[in-house]
Design a protein around this motif. Structure first.
Motif, PDB file in Angstrom:
ATOM      1  N   TYR A   1       0.844  -1.195   0.000  1.00  0.00           N
ATOM      2  CA  TYR A   1       0.000   0.000   0.000  1.00  0.00           C
ATOM      3  C   TYR A   1       0.878   1.243   0.000  1.00  0.00           C
ATOM      4  O   TYR A   1       1.795   1.378   0.802  1.00  0.00           O
ATOM      5  CB  TYR A   1      -0.913   0.035   1.224  1.00  0.00           C
ATOM      6  N   ASP A   2       0.612   2.149  -0.925  1.00  0.00           N
ATOM      7  CA  ASP A   2       1.337   3.427  -0.990  1.00  0.00           C
ATOM      8  C   ASP A   2       0.341   4.496  -1.426  1.00  0.00           C
ATOM      9  O   ASP A   2      -0.381   4.313  -2.414  1.00  0.00           O
ATOM     10  CB  ASP A   2       2.495   3.344  -1.983  1.00  0.00           C
ATOM     11  N   ASP A   3       0.300   5.598  -0.681  1.00  0.00           N
ATOM     12  CA  ASP A   3      -0.706   6.630  -0.954  1.00  0.00           C
ATOM     13  C   ASP A   3      -0.242   7.710  -1.923  1.00  0.00           C
ATOM     14  O   ASP A   3      -0.998   8.614  -2.269  1.00  0.00           O
ATOM     15  CB  ASP A   3      -1.179   7.284   0.346  1.00  0.00           C
ATOM     16  N   GLY A   4       1.013   7.652  -2.365  1.00  0.00           N
ATOM     17  CA  GLY A   4       1.490   8.620  -3.355  1.00  0.00           C
ATOM     18  C   GLY A   4       1.848   9.979  -2.792  1.00  0.00           C
ATOM     19  O   GLY A   4       2.301  10.861  -3.541  1.00  0.00           O
ATOM     20  N   ILE A   5       1.653  10.181  -1.482  1.00  0.00           N
ATOM     21  CA  ILE A   5       1.926  11.492  -0.894  1.00  0.00           C
ATOM     22  C   ILE A   5       3.426  11.804  -0.927  1.00  0.00           C
ATOM     23  O   ILE A   5       3.830  12.948  -1.143  1.00  0.00           O
ATOM     24  CB  ILE A   5       1.370  11.563   0.544  1.00  0.00           C
ATOM     25  N   GLY A   6       4.234  10.771  -0.741  1.00  0.00           N
ATOM     26  CA  GLY A   6       5.681  10.978  -0.815  1.00  0.00           C
ATOM     27  C   GLY A   6       6.114  11.464  -2.184  1.00  0.00           C
ATOM     28  O   GLY A   6       6.946  12.376  -2.301  1.00  0.00           O
ATOM     29  N   TYR A   7       5.545  10.851  -3.235  1.00  0.00           N
ATOM     30  CA  TYR A   7       5.896  11.304  -4.590  1.00  0.00           C
ATOM     31  C   TYR A   7       5.440  12.746  -4.801  1.00  0.00           C
ATOM     32  O   TYR A   7       6.166  13.552  -5.399  1.00  0.00           O
ATOM     33  CB  TYR A   7       5.256  10.398  -5.644  1.00  0.00           C
ATOM     34  N   MET A   8       4.257  13.081  -4.309  1.00  0.00           N
ATOM     35  CA  MET A   8       3.770  14.449  -4.450  1.00  0.00           C
ATOM     36  C   MET A   8       4.750  15.435  -3.818  1.00  0.00           C
ATOM     37  O   MET A   8       5.048  16.490  -4.390  1.00  0.00           O
ATOM     38  CB  MET A   8       2.394  14.604  -3.811  1.00  0.00           C
ATOM     39  N   GLY A   9       5.254  15.102  -2.647  1.00  0.00           N
ATOM     40  CA  GLY A   9       6.232  15.967  -1.992  1.00  0.00           C
ATOM     41  C   GLY A   9       7.482  16.146  -2.833  1.00  0.00           C
ATOM     42  O   GLY A   9       8.074  17.234  -2.855  1.00  0.00           O
ATOM     43  N   SER A  10       7.893  15.087  -3.530  1.00  0.00           N
ATOM     44  CA  SER A  10       9.089  15.184  -4.362  1.00  0.00           C
ATOM     45  C   SER A  10       8.892  16.124  -5.550  1.00  0.00           C
ATOM     46  O   SER A  10       9.842  16.729  -6.034  1.00  0.00           O
ATOM     47  CB  SER A  10       9.505  13.796  -4.864  1.00  0.00           C
ATOM     48  N   THR A  11       7.640  16.267  -5.999  1.00  0.00           N
ATOM     49  CA  THR A  11       7.410  17.190  -7.121  1.00  0.00           C
ATOM     50  C   THR A  11       7.631  18.634  -6.693  1.00  0.00           C
ATOM     51  O   THR A  11       8.012  19.468  -7.516  1.00  0.00           O
ATOM     52  CB  THR A  11       5.972  17.041  -7.684  1.00  0.00           C
ATOM     53  N   VAL A  12       7.401  18.922  -5.413  1.00  0.00           N
ATOM     54  CA  VAL A  12       7.677  20.268  -4.893  1.00  0.00           C
ATOM     55  C   VAL A  12       9.179  20.523  -4.918  1.00  0.00           C
ATOM     56  O   VAL A  12       9.654  21.571  -5.366  1.00  0.00           O
ATOM     57  CB  VAL A  12       7.126  20.430  -3.466  1.00  0.00           C
ATOM     58  N   GLU A  13       9.948  19.529  -4.451  1.00  0.00           N
ATOM     59  CA  GLU A  13      11.404  19.668  -4.399  1.00  0.00           C
ATOM     60  C   GLU A  13      12.018  19.773  -5.798  1.00  0.00           C
ATOM     61  O   GLU A  13      13.019  20.477  -5.995  1.00  0.00           O
ATOM     62  CB  GLU A  13      12.000  18.473  -3.659  1.00  0.00           C
TER      63      GLU A  13
END
Length: 319
Positions: free
Chosen positions: A114-126
């Motif tokens: 299970y992965d909610d994708g929130i970590g990837y979203m944060g990486s798009t900011v960086e």
């Protein structure tokens, strides 16, 4: 006018098709997958289904998916009584590979992760890709309304099925000084703003330039109309005060004329009485100019007329 459809069309058109900007389209697709993608799992089989708003959307998203997967895409239609919901599906290993690349739930060596994708979203900011990610968020869940014949206000709503994901989006917006409220409606969280300025900032964040310009034009027109209404209301308030103020003098003058008492007044009082009656809606300054005296003197003459009327009615002088 359907402002939501216009916004979605603009968001798609604003995505560059250049090979060098492939990661920007991937960020858009990741957000759209989180917003509108459903994951169905049966044993070790997995299906990714996008529930979209139109067949044009299906065609456009299928083209983007082809850049990142060799999967065959399938179109299905659900609906009753003539209403249809177009769905785009990817199955088995292709769906799994795409979901893994997007940091969303997938199989890994036969185990479901299970992965909610929130970590990837944060990486798009960086990485400076959040504008393109946010395009996908708006494309997948936004409803945009501007003032028109059917709706009187500004409103942007973004619907989320995942509360934690909604909170993460709100946190990023707050870091850019954009404020919005979140409401819970059954199983859906709705991020909402009724501030024209905050809506413009969110649209600008997603690179929706045409929608921002349209909103700014509507806001400018509305402000001009509001300013006119404020000035008109102010004028009418002054006018009403002038008329109401003059009314008590007109009643006194009318009584003095009918009773014959005005004939006994001096010439200056008669001139003021006639001028007030003939110019019932004039302000004190305008009436003073007509009579050829100061406002202070005019006020004294008018009050004298009031006193004369009271004396006549009561049969005695006022103290």
């Amino acid at each position: 006018m359907n402002f939501t459809t216009s916004l979605k069309n603009e968001l798609l058109k604003s995505l560059s098709r250049q090979t060098s900007e492939k990661q920007e389209r991937f960020a858009f697709l990741c957000a759209l997958t989180k917003m509108r993608g459903g994951i169905d799992v049966y044993k070790n089989s997995i299906t990714l289904t996008y529930e979209l708003d139109s067949f044009d959307d299906v065609t456009a998203i299928a083209e983007i998916i082809k850049e990142f997967s060799d999967a065959e895409t399938y179109l299905t239609v659900d609906g009753l009584k003539g209403e249809s919901t177009p769905k785009l599906q990817i199955k088995d290993k292709y769906a799994n590979e795409l979901l893994r690349a997007m940091s969303l739930s997938h199989f890994d060596d036969g185990k479901f992760v299970y992965d909610d994708g929130i970590g990837y979203m944060g990486s798009t900011v960086e990485k400076g890709l959040f504008q393109f990610y946010f395009k996908g968020v708006l494309f997948g869940g936004a409803k945009l309304m501007f003032p028109d014949a059917e709706y009187p206000n500004y409103c942007l709503q973004i619907s989320f099925s995942d509360g934690a994901y909604c909170d993460a989006i709100v946190s990023i917006l707050q870091n850019t000084e954009i404020s919005a409220k979140v409401y819970e409606r059954k199983s859906v969280n709705v991020l909402q703003s009724r501030s024209g300025n905050d809506i413009a900032d969110m649209l600008a964040l997603a690179g929706a330039v045409d929608s921002v310009l349209q909103l700014n034009n509507l806001m400018a027109e509305r402000e001009k109309e509001n300013q006119f209404n404020r000035q008109s209301n102010l004028y009418m308030a002054h006018y009403k005060r002038a008329v109401d103020g003059a009314q008590k003098y007109l009643q006194a003058i009318e009584y003095l004329q009918q009773s014959g008492a005005l004939r006994e007044a001096d010439e200056k009082l008669k001139a003021v009485a006639i001028a007030r009656k003939e110019n019932y809606d004039a302000s004190m300054q305008e009436l003073a100019d007509i009579v050829g005296t100061s406002k202070t003197s005019l006020s004294r003459y008018l009050n004298k007329l009031l006193d004369m009327a009271e004396e006549k009615k009561n049969g005695r002088k006022q103290k």
